[in-house]
Design an enzyme around this catalytic site. Structure first.
Site, PDB file in Angstrom:
ATOM      1  N   PHE A  79      15.445 -29.755 -16.696  1.00 46.79           N
ATOM      2  CA  PHE A  79      14.844 -30.998 -17.165  1.00 46.79           C
ATOM      3  C   PHE A  79      15.525 -31.499 -18.433  1.00 46.79           C
ATOM      4  O   PHE A  79      15.714 -30.743 -19.391  1.00 46.79           O
ATOM      5  CB  PHE A  79      13.357 -30.790 -17.485  1.00 46.79           C
ATOM      6  N   ASP A  80      15.854 -32.781 -18.442  1.00 47.34           N
ATOM      7  CA  ASP A  80      16.225 -33.463 -19.675  1.00 47.34           C
ATOM      8  C   ASP A  80      14.973 -33.534 -20.566  1.00 47.34           C
ATOM      9  O   ASP A  80      13.849 -33.356 -20.077  1.00 47.34           O
ATOM     10  CB  ASP A  80      16.735 -34.865 -19.321  1.00 47.34           C
ATOM     11  N   LEU A  81      15.166 -33.796 -21.849  1.00 43.91           N
ATOM     12  CA  LEU A  81      14.016 -33.867 -22.762  1.00 43.91           C
ATOM     13  C   LEU A  81      13.596 -35.307 -23.046  1.00 43.91           C
ATOM     14  O   LEU A  81      12.526 -35.745 -22.603  1.00 43.91           O
ATOM     15  CB  LEU A  81      14.346 -33.139 -24.070  1.00 43.91           C
ATOM     16  N   ASP A  82      14.434 -36.063 -23.747  1.00 36.16           N
ATOM     17  CA  ASP A  82      14.073 -37.427 -24.141  1.00 36.16           C
ATOM     18  C   ASP A  82      14.086 -38.355 -22.933  1.00 36.16           C
ATOM     19  O   ASP A  82      15.108 -38.509 -22.265  1.00 36.16           O
ATOM     20  CB  ASP A  82      15.055 -37.945 -25.199  1.00 36.16           C
ATOM     21  N   VAL A 135      17.099 -32.895 -13.513  1.00 32.69           N
ATOM     22  CA  VAL A 135      16.105 -33.975 -13.537  1.00 32.69           C
ATOM     23  C   VAL A 135      16.273 -34.756 -14.828  1.00 32.69           C
ATOM     24  O   VAL A 135      16.138 -34.199 -15.925  1.00 32.69           O
ATOM     25  CB  VAL A 135      14.677 -33.405 -13.460  1.00 32.69           C
TER      26      VAL A 135
END
Length: 215
Positions: free
Chosen positions: A8-11, A161
């Protein structure tokens, strides 16, 4: 289950971090006498900071701009964010189903850990991947590849993602599938024009895709 690991990406994927990021960008650029609006800066949400500063500053000042930004952002701006509705449940259910939930962000790893800890999300992650200049991990592709090495994952077992083209292009370069999320900072047009296996309009839709994707 097709995917052993979900990166997963964060921002723009886990957290709406725009207030803190944009405010920190404005502060840093203001130190150089530049005062763009937050709307003018929104297109830089997601990609590496160096790209934003390179558009506003001469090459010899980019590193200093990044340093000022990180100092200000690390002083509290990183907590000026909200976790997207459905993220905690999606992460929990993926972990309980046996999926290795991993972070893959262009943020420095230590900064990303502070965010996850603050919002009490760290417990759901098997790996926390971020950039590390000292180790030469400088972009999304390098973060994804390091996650695969650290977790012992094959590319075909992984899904990236994220909400921006950098996530999808990083996934393609690392040899993994990319899933674009429509609730973050990238537009449908942006995501549809870059390599992706699917698009999802909510964190729970991401979870459903991961859990039910077939080989």
């Amino acid at each position: 289950m097709r995917y052993r690991a979900a990166f997963f990406d964060l921002d723009g994927t886990i957290a709406d971090s725009a207030p803190g990021i944009l405010g920190s960008m404005q502060y840093a650029l203001g130190r150089f006498g530049l005062h763009p609006t937050k709307e003018q800066l929104r297109k830089y949400l997601g990609p590496p900071l160096q790209l934003m500063f390179a558009d506003f500053l001469p090459p010899e000042q980019v590193a200093e701009g990044v340093r000022i930004y990180r100092e200000y952002y690390g002083g509290g701006g990183l907590f000026d964010a909200e976790i997207y509705e459905g993220i905690p449940e999606a992460l929990r259910r993926l972990k309980e189903a046996g999926v290795a939930v991993c972070l893959a962000t262009a943020k420095p790893r230590d900064t990303a850990l502070r965010v996850l800890d603050h919002f009490e999300l760290t417990r759901w992650f098997a790996l926390v991947g971020g950039t590390d200049e000292a180790a030469g991990v400088m972009d999304k592709t390098a973060v994804i590849r390091k996650n695969m090495r650290d977790g012992g994952f094959a590319p075909e077992d992984c899904l990236m993602v994220g909400d921006r083209r950098d996530d999808l292009l990083g996934a393609r370069a690392a040899g993994v599938d990319g899933l674009g999320v429509l609730y973050g900072y990238g537009s449908r047009e942006e995501l549809e024009s870059h390599p992706h296996i699917a698009l999802a309009d909510s964190p729970l839709a991401v979870m459903e895709f991961v859990l039910h994707a077939e080989d």
